[in-house]
Write a protein that holds these residues in place. Structure first.
Motif, PDB file in Angstrom:
ATOM      1  N   LEU A  33      48.037  39.271  45.116  1.00  0.00           N
ATOM      2  CA  LEU A  33      47.560  40.415  45.890  1.00  0.00           C
ATOM      3  C   LEU A  33      46.386  41.112  45.204  1.00  0.00           C
ATOM      4  O   LEU A  33      45.402  41.499  45.848  1.00  0.00           O
ATOM      5  N   MET A  34      46.477  41.278  43.899  1.00  0.00           N
ATOM      6  CA  MET A  34      45.409  41.930  43.156  1.00  0.00           C
ATOM      7  C   MET A  34      44.192  41.028  43.043  1.00  0.00           C
ATOM      8  O   MET A  34      43.062  41.484  43.201  1.00  0.00           O
ATOM      9  N   GLY A  35      44.399  39.764  42.767  1.00  0.00           N
ATOM     10  CA  GLY A  35      43.332  38.784  42.796  1.00  0.00           C
ATOM     11  C   GLY A  35      42.217  39.026  41.804  1.00  0.00           C
ATOM     12  O   GLY A  35      42.391  39.648  40.764  1.00  0.00           O
ATOM     13  N   SER A  36      41.036  38.541  42.170  1.00  0.00           N
ATOM     14  CA  SER A  36      39.863  38.638  41.309  1.00  0.00           C
ATOM     15  C   SER A  36      38.630  38.941  42.139  1.00  0.00           C
ATOM     16  O   SER A  36      38.423  38.347  43.204  1.00  0.00           O
ATOM     17  N   SER A  37      37.807  39.856  41.642  1.00  0.00           N
ATOM     18  CA  SER A  37      36.578  40.192  42.364  1.00  0.00           C
ATOM     19  C   SER A  37      35.535  39.090  42.242  1.00  0.00           C
ATOM     20  O   SER A  37      34.521  39.111  42.934  1.00  0.00           O
ATOM     21  N   ALA A  38      35.766  38.127  41.368  1.00  0.00           N
ATOM     22  CA  ALA A  38      34.805  37.043  41.160  1.00  0.00           C
ATOM     23  C   ALA A  38      35.102  35.828  42.025  1.00  0.00           C
ATOM     24  O   ALA A  38      34.341  34.868  42.006  1.00  0.00           O
ATOM     25  N   ALA A  91      41.539  43.801  43.975  1.00  0.00           N
ATOM     26  CA  ALA A  91      40.485  43.921  42.978  1.00  0.00           C
ATOM     27  C   ALA A  91      39.121  44.121  43.633  1.00  0.00           C
ATOM     28  O   ALA A  91      38.277  44.866  43.126  1.00  0.00           O
ATOM     29  N   THR A  92      38.913  43.457  44.769  1.00  0.00           N
ATOM     30  CA  THR A  92      37.633  43.588  45.474  1.00  0.00           C
ATOM     31  C   THR A  92      37.588  44.835  46.340  1.00  0.00           C
ATOM     32  O   THR A  92      36.647  45.638  46.254  1.00  0.00           O
ATOM     33  N   LYS A  93      38.604  45.049  47.185  1.00  0.00           N
ATOM     34  CA  LYS A  93      38.574  46.147  48.145  1.00  0.00           C
ATOM     35  C   LYS A  93      38.765  47.517  47.502  1.00  0.00           C
ATOM     36  O   LYS A  93      38.114  48.496  47.895  1.00  0.00           O
ATOM     37  N   ALA A 135      42.951  40.327  37.943  1.00  0.00           N
ATOM     38  CA  ALA A 135      44.362  40.497  37.609  1.00  0.00           C
ATOM     39  C   ALA A 135      44.688  39.686  36.365  1.00  0.00           C
ATOM     40  O   ALA A 135      44.111  38.623  36.118  1.00  0.00           O
ATOM     41  N   LEU A 136      45.613  40.204  35.580  1.00  0.00           N
ATOM     42  CA  LEU A 136      46.086  39.520  34.371  1.00  0.00           C
ATOM     43  C   LEU A 136      47.575  39.256  34.530  1.00  0.00           C
ATOM     44  O   LEU A 136      48.361  40.187  34.709  1.00  0.00           O
ATOM     45  N   CYS A 137      47.968  38.002  34.492  1.00  0.00           N
ATOM     46  CA  CYS A 137      49.385  37.662  34.645  1.00  0.00           C
ATOM     47  C   CYS A 137      49.683  36.415  33.809  1.00  0.00           C
ATOM     48  O   CYS A 137      49.197  35.327  34.109  1.00  0.00           O
ATOM     49  N   THR A 138      50.437  36.602  32.744  1.00  0.00           N
ATOM     50  CA  THR A 138      50.818  35.498  31.879  1.00  0.00           C
ATOM     51  C   THR A 138      52.320  35.521  31.653  1.00  0.00           C
ATOM     52  O   THR A 138      52.915  36.584  31.500  1.00  0.00           O
ATOM     53  N   GLY A 167      40.266  54.182  37.026  1.00  0.00           N
ATOM     54  CA  GLY A 167      40.248  53.378  38.245  1.00  0.00           C
ATOM     55  C   GLY A 167      41.291  52.282  38.196  1.00  0.00           C
ATOM     56  O   GLY A 167      42.005  52.038  39.176  1.00  0.00           O
ATOM     57  N   GLY A 168      41.413  51.612  37.042  1.00  0.00           N
ATOM     58  CA  GLY A 168      42.433  50.578  36.897  1.00  0.00           C
ATOM     59  C   GLY A 168      43.836  51.145  36.926  1.00  0.00           C
ATOM     60  O   GLY A 168      44.744  50.587  37.560  1.00  0.00           O
TER      61      GLY A 168
END
Length: 217
Positions: free
Chosen positions: A142-147, A162-164, A178-181, A206-207
């Motif tokens: 859901l958070m994804g990546s703006s890149a 991340a984009t919207k 997003a960071l998920c490990t 913002g984050g």
């Protein structure tokens, strides 16, 4: 856990240094927190004895697994492996007991005067055995990546948080991911943001705002 990292322009990015800093801040210099490529300070301490000891402890019959596919004659394969590896001595080194890595969190800053800053905001999630790992993977998507808004065809990723909610709304955010490990002992979940270093406080909040929004909803 909060990590502030000013990028070195000559490196052209953050790469493994950022990843090592994130893990070290989260877990300390133990287990998952140890750097993948070792510590620079230890390089000059290497001696023939330490290298030979490492080889004896780790490259021996007790720690070698040989796998193969499409073998017609298993016994022939076993004999071939034995003939190739029989020169390895069977050392008397006892295997080290692995201690579970514990999350400790904290804050770390790496400053070098760059005009760009990368900020990691993360907290402890679950290991890959944890039942919550599925929820964290869904949140990661859901958070994804703006890149990645154009990866895989037009429109993919454009609706990620991340984009919207970050890249499109906040002018001081240049990228958000997003960071998920997940590991056998623990895991991390959060955001990696970048933007102008003079806006680091705005990037930080913002984050935090997006993480709170996801938790509340």
């Amino acid at each position: 856990m909060r990590l502030e990292y000013q990028m070195m322009e000559e490196m052209g990015g953050i790469g493994e240094d950022l990843n090592d800093s994130i893990m070290r801040t989260a877990f300390g210099l133990k287990g998952l927190g140890m750097p993948l490529q070792g510590m620079k300070d230890n390089f000059m301490r290497l001696t023939p004895h330490t290298i030979q000891r490492f080889q004896a402890e780790n490259i021996n019959p007790n720690k070698i697994y040989v796998c193969a596919a499409g073998v017609d004659d298993h016994q022939e394969f076993v004999k071939l492996v034995e003939s190739k590896l029989s020169f390895l001595p069977s050392t008397g080194f006892a295997g080290k007991t692995r201690e579970p890595t514990e999350y400790r969190g904290g804050e770390s800053r790496n400053e070098n005067g760059s005009e760009e800053v990368t900020l990691a905001l993360a907290f402890r999630s679950g290991s890959w055995r944890d039942t919550d790992v599925y929820a964290f993977q869904v949140l990661n998507t859901l958070m994804g990546s703006s890149a990645s808004f154009s990866t895989g065809g037009p429109g993919k990723g454009m609706h990620s948080r991340a984009t919207k909610h970050l890249l499109n709304r906040l002018s001081f955010v240049d990228s958000a991911n997003a960071l998920c490990t997940c590991f056998s002992d623990s895991g991390l979940f959060g955001l990696i943001l970048s933007g102008p270093s003079n806006s680091v406080n705005h990037i930080d909040w913002g984050g935090i705002g997006l993480l709170i929004e996801i938790i509340v909803r």
